[in-house]
Enzyme design. Structure first.
Site, PDB file in Angstrom:
ATOM      1  N   LYS A 247       1.715  -0.502  15.129  1.00 45.88           N
ATOM      2  CA  LYS A 247       3.146  -0.549  15.461  1.00 45.88           C
ATOM      3  C   LYS A 247       3.597  -1.781  16.254  1.00 45.88           C
ATOM      4  CE  LYS A 247       4.584   3.142  13.569  1.00 45.88           C
ATOM      5  NZ  LYS A 247       4.337   2.623  12.227  1.00 45.88           N
TER       6      LYS A 247
ATOM      7  N   HIS B 249       0.867  -1.181   0.000  1.00 48.17           N
ATOM      8  CA  HIS B 249       0.000   0.000   0.000  1.00 48.17           C
ATOM      9  C   HIS B 249       0.894   1.218   0.000  1.00 48.17           C
ATOM     10  CE1 HIS B 249      -2.822  -1.752   3.293  1.00 48.17           C
ATOM     11  NE2 HIS B 249      -1.730  -2.396   3.519  1.00 48.17           N
TER      12      HIS B 249
ATOM     13  N   TYR C  98       4.282   6.981  10.632  1.00 51.76           N
ATOM     14  CA  TYR C  98       3.384   5.870  10.292  1.00 51.76           C
ATOM     15  C   TYR C  98       4.139   4.777   9.520  1.00 51.76           C
ATOM     16  CZ  TYR C  98      -0.797   3.313   9.038  1.00 51.76           C
ATOM     17  OH  TYR C  98      -1.733   2.322   8.923  1.00 51.76           O
TER      18      TYR C  98
ATOM     19  N   PRO D 196      -3.394  -0.337  19.018  1.00 56.15           N
ATOM     20  CA  PRO D 196      -3.199  -0.743  17.620  1.00 56.15           C
ATOM     21  C   PRO D 196      -3.366   0.378  16.594  1.00 56.15           C
ATOM     22  CG  PRO D 196      -5.278  -1.612  18.491  1.00 56.15           C
ATOM     23  CD  PRO D 196      -4.555  -0.991  19.633  1.00 56.15           C
TER      24      PRO D 196
ATOM     25  N   TYR E 243      -8.896   5.094   8.286  1.00 56.53           N
ATOM     26  CA  TYR E 243      -9.190   5.370   9.694  1.00 56.53           C
ATOM     27  C   TYR E 243     -10.275   6.443   9.722  1.00 56.53           C
ATOM     28  CZ  TYR E 243      -4.580   3.252  10.730  1.00 56.53           C
ATOM     29  OH  TYR E 243      -3.500   2.405  10.828  1.00 56.53           O
TER      30      TYR E 243
HETATM   31  P1  RFL Z   1       2.878 -12.238  21.301  1.00 57.91           P
HETATM   32  O1  RFL Z   1       2.376 -12.274  19.896  1.00 57.91           O
HETATM   33  O2  RFL Z   1       1.919 -11.937  22.384  1.00 57.91           O
HETATM   34  O3  RFL Z   1       3.621 -13.618  21.587  1.00 57.91           O
HETATM   35  C1  RFL Z   1       4.042 -13.965  22.895  1.00 57.91           C
HETATM   36  C2  RFL Z   1       4.003 -15.460  22.985  1.00 57.91           C
HETATM   37  O4  RFL Z   1       4.417 -15.853  24.301  1.00 57.91           O
HETATM   38  C3  RFL Z   1       3.573 -16.903  24.732  1.00 57.91           C
HETATM   39  N1  RFL Z   1       3.592 -16.974  26.197  1.00 57.91           N
HETATM   40  C4  RFL Z   1       4.281 -17.900  26.882  1.00 57.91           C
HETATM   41  N2  RFL Z   1       5.096 -18.868  26.478  1.00 57.91           N
HETATM   42  C5  RFL Z   1       5.639 -19.681  27.425  1.00 57.91           C
HETATM   43  N3  RFL Z   1       5.369 -19.536  28.757  1.00 57.91           N
HETATM   44  C6  RFL Z   1       4.564 -18.571  29.205  1.00 57.91           C
HETATM   45  N4  RFL Z   1       4.282 -18.446  30.489  1.00 57.91           N
HETATM   46  C7  RFL Z   1       3.981 -17.682  28.248  1.00 57.91           C
HETATM   47  N5  RFL Z   1       3.144 -16.634  28.322  1.00 57.91           N
HETATM   48  C8  RFL Z   1       2.914 -16.213  27.085  1.00 57.91           C
HETATM   49  C9  RFL Z   1       2.202 -16.527  24.170  1.00 57.91           C
HETATM   50  O5  RFL Z   1       1.336 -17.653  24.090  1.00 57.91           O
HETATM   51  C10 RFL Z   1       2.573 -15.984  22.802  1.00 57.91           C
HETATM   52  O6  RFL Z   1       2.565 -16.968  21.797  1.00 57.91           O
HETATM   53  O7  RFL Z   1       4.072 -11.166  21.469  1.00 57.91           O
HETATM   54  P2  RFL Z   1       5.263 -10.790  20.423  1.00 57.91           P
HETATM   55  O8  RFL Z   1       5.886 -12.021  19.840  1.00 57.91           O
HETATM   56  O9  RFL Z   1       6.052  -9.802  21.141  1.00 57.91           O
HETATM   57  O10 RFL Z   1       4.478 -10.093  19.204  1.00 57.91           O
HETATM   58  C11 RFL Z   1       3.786  -8.873  19.368  1.00 57.91           C
HETATM   59  C12 RFL Z   1       2.589  -8.798  18.410  1.00 57.91           C
HETATM   60  O11 RFL Z   1       1.847  -9.976  18.495  1.00 57.91           O
HETATM   61  C13 RFL Z   1       1.685  -7.585  18.731  1.00 57.91           C
HETATM   62  O12 RFL Z   1       2.469  -6.456  19.061  1.00 57.91           O
HETATM   63  C14 RFL Z   1       0.779  -7.203  17.531  1.00 57.91           C
HETATM   64  O13 RFL Z   1      -0.138  -8.220  17.256  1.00 57.91           O
HETATM   65  C15 RFL Z   1       0.031  -5.897  17.824  1.00 57.91           C
HETATM   66  N6  RFL Z   1      -0.926  -5.530  16.769  1.00 57.91           N
HETATM   67  C16 RFL Z   1      -0.486  -4.915  15.609  1.00 57.91           C
HETATM   68  N7  RFL Z   1       0.826  -4.716  15.383  1.00 57.91           N
HETATM   69  C17 RFL Z   1       1.256  -4.165  14.214  1.00 57.91           C
HETATM   70  O14 RFL Z   1       2.473  -3.962  14.042  1.00 57.91           O
HETATM   71  N8  RFL Z   1       0.384  -3.823  13.195  1.00 57.91           N
HETATM   72  C18 RFL Z   1      -0.959  -4.007  13.335  1.00 57.91           C
HETATM   73  O15 RFL Z   1      -1.694  -3.754  12.376  1.00 57.91           O
HETATM   74  C19 RFL Z   1      -1.446  -4.542  14.587  1.00 57.91           C
HETATM   75  N9  RFL Z   1      -2.759  -4.760  14.773  1.00 57.91           N
HETATM   76  C20 RFL Z   1      -2.291  -5.783  16.950  1.00 57.91           C
HETATM   77  C21 RFL Z   1      -3.187  -5.371  15.924  1.00 57.91           C
HETATM   78  C22 RFL Z   1      -2.779  -6.434  18.088  1.00 57.91           C
HETATM   79  C23 RFL Z   1      -4.140  -6.663  18.234  1.00 57.91           C
HETATM   80  N10 RFL Z   1      -4.554  -7.341  19.414  1.00 57.91           N
HETATM   81  C24 RFL Z   1      -5.561  -8.304  19.477  1.00 57.91           C
HETATM   82  C25 RFL Z   1      -3.793  -7.201  20.640  1.00 57.91           C
HETATM   83  C26 RFL Z   1      -4.541  -5.588  16.043  1.00 57.91           C
HETATM   84  C27 RFL Z   1      -5.036  -6.199  17.215  1.00 57.91           C
HETATM   85  C28 RFL Z   1      -6.535  -6.351  17.305  1.00 57.91           C
HETATM   86  C1  PHB Z   2      -5.345  -4.522  10.775  1.00 57.90           C
HETATM   87  O1  PHB Z   2      -5.435  -4.691   9.546  1.00 57.90           O
HETATM   88  O2  PHB Z   2      -5.612  -5.419  11.591  1.00 57.90           O
HETATM   89  C2  PHB Z   2      -4.897  -3.185  11.280  1.00 57.90           C
HETATM   90  C3  PHB Z   2      -4.557  -2.186  10.386  1.00 57.90           C
HETATM   91  C4  PHB Z   2      -4.163  -0.949  10.860  1.00 57.90           C
HETATM   92  C5  PHB Z   2      -4.091  -0.736  12.221  1.00 57.90           C
HETATM   93  C6  PHB Z   2      -4.404  -1.752  13.117  1.00 57.90           C
HETATM   94  C7  PHB Z   2      -4.811  -2.992  12.658  1.00 57.90           C
HETATM   95  O3  PHB Z   2      -3.716   0.477  12.690  1.00 57.90           O
END
Ligand code: RFL
Ligand code: PHB
Length: 388
Positions: free
Chosen positions: A296, A72, A383, A292, A200
């Site tokens: 980031k 994008h 961004y 989110p 957004y």
């Molecule tokens: P994770 O993905 O939480 O992975 C951590 C892992 O550790 C495990 N764990 C354990 N393992 C062993 N023993 C224990 N006691 C443990 N406790 C926990 C967990 O099961 C898990 O598998 O962290 P990590 O690897 O640091 O990754 C971070 C990302 O997952 C997170 O920052 C992103 O998903 C955030 N996020 C977004 N980030 C972006 O860069 N762009 C996005 O568009 C974006 N959209 C989002 C998001 C997060 C969302 N949610 C639900 C929080 C959208 C949403 C809705």
């Molecule tokens: C997504 O596609 O899940 C998404 C995109 C942009 C954001 C957060 C989540 O800022």
């Protein structure tokens, strides 16, 4: 068991770290609390910074990304009903983003781990860290009812916000910076064509986001009260709220359909310092959380892991400086993204205690952003991702 680096957490941070270390000939064992299927079923991030794309490519993880990811270079911001600002990030700052779901990155990382016989122990319970201030730290855990111990040189705490690693740093040595927002995001996935451009929206009914995963899979979010559960949100209610929050021209392009996933996530900004203690180094959500809104979180996990892998590789080559500086280096970039995500969240959401003054000031900021190429450039620069 013995390894060079014990990695707690088999999410994107932990598995990418094991991949980068393996590329440099450094051994690791990954401990993951959940099953592989569970990790792969969590629907999360969708937008990758270009630096993240390049890190994944350089690590040999670019093949499917380059065929299935879609580039994008525009983001839309809607406000006050029908107003729409379109920012071309490439024209503005010479960088693009890529849409590629976190689930796919995780599949690619597990496939690569299978290919090199990486030890990833799923469903590891009672993971505990020991002797992190000594030269020979240990991690204990149970699996299938048996207790095991890993002896290692370093521990990487990549276990997300709720994991045990951060808590292993003495509480009196930790400073936590926390901001909780008074709303959550209700997200759905729908097997319908997405809008062509990520949008957004700030509206009088609250925030909305229209995003995508592929040409037949859309991801939408609306701001909702923290007290809501998904039972409060039928698909019909979701679609009508979404349409009330975005301009008519975009609403007219959206095809509705049944949701195939629906979840609510709270929004918070959080940083815990220091992120290194003795032989323990934290990376990703274990050390910090961003709302989110700026997309980031995953990108920060990748940048932390980039710095940490380089530092460990240098350390094993006899140069300790990068590892000594890991916390300072990673946190500088983390705070940049924390500040940006807080700003974008503040700009785009309705806050329950917002006064008419706050409301006008917020709308004025959107008007200014719309009118000023400098303001758009400042937003876009952050961004698309600050440089590593
Ligand atoms: P994770 O993905 O939480 O992975 C951590 C892992 O550790 C495990 N764990 C354990 N393992 C062993 N023993 C224990 N006691 C443990 N406790 C926990 C967990 O099961 C898990 O598998 O962290 P990590 O690897 O640091 O990754 C971070 C990302 O997952 C997170 O920052 C992103 O998903 C955030 N996020 C977004 N980030 C972006 O860069 N762009 C996005 O568009 C974006 N959209 C989002 C998001 C997060 C969302 N949610 C639900 C929080 C959208 C949403 C809705
Ligand atoms: C997504 O596609 O899940 C998404 C995109 C942009 C954001 C957060 C989540 O800022």
């Amino acid at each position: 068991m013995q390894t060079q680096v014990a990695i707690i957490g088999g999410g994107p941070a932990g598995t990418l770290l094991s991949h980068l270390l393996a590329n440099a000939g450094i051994s690791s064992i990954v401990l993951e609390r959940q099953s592989r299927e569970h990790v792969l079923s969590r629907i999360r991030a969708g937008v990758l910074e270009w630096g993240t794309v390049e890190t994944l490519r350089a690590a040999g993880l670019g093949e499917r990304l380059d065929t299935e990811g879609h580039v994008h270079d525009t983001i839309n911001i809607a406000w006050r009903g029908q107003q729409l600002l379109s920012v071309d990030t490439f024209d503005m700052v010479g960088k693009r983003m890529m849409g590629y779901g976190q689930t796919k990155i995780q599949e690619d990382l597990y496939a690569a781990a299978d290919g090199r016989d990486q030890q990833i122990i799923f469903e590891a319970e009672d993971v505990a860290l020991h002797d992190i201030e000594s030269d020979r730290p240990r991690v204990t855990f149970t699996a299938n009812g048996d207790t095991h111990e890993i002896s290692c040189d370093y521990i990487a705490g990549c276990d997300g916000f709720h994991g045990p690693s951060r808590q292993a740093i003495p509480a009196e040595k930790r400073q936590e910076f926390l901001k909780e927002y008074p709303f959550g995001w209700l997200g759905i996935l729908s097997e319908t064509p997405p809008l062509p451009i990520l949008m957004y929206a700030n509206s009088e009914h609250g925030f909305a986001l229209c995003s995508m995963r592929n040409p037949m899979l859309s991801r939408y979010y609306v701001q909702c009260p923290l007290t809501d559960t998904t039972d409060d949100w039928s698909d019909d209610r979701f679609w009508s709220e979404l349409f009330a929050r975005i301009p008519d021209a975009q609403a007219a392009q959206i095809q509705t359909g049944p949701s195939i996933e629906k979840s609510i996530a709270p929004l918070r900004s959080f940083v815990s310092e220091p992120i290194s203690w003795g032989r323990l180094h934290l990376a990703g959500d274990a050390a910090h959380i961003v709302p989110p809104t700026g997309a980031k979180g995953l990108n920060l996990a990748v940048s932390d892991v980039h710095y940490l892998s380089q530092a460990l590789i240098a350390q094993y080559a006899g140069d300790p400086v990068l590892l000594e500086q890991y916390g300072a280096t990673a946190l500088r970039r983390v705070w940049g993204a924390v500040r940006f995500s807080w700003w974008l969240t503040s700009l785009l959401h309705r806050f329950p205690d917002q006064t008419p003054f706050d409301q006008r000031a917020q709308e004025q900021e959107l008007e200014f952003l719309n009118a000023s190429a400098h303001a758009q450039a400042a937003m876009t620069e952050q961004y698309v991702g600050l440089p590593l």
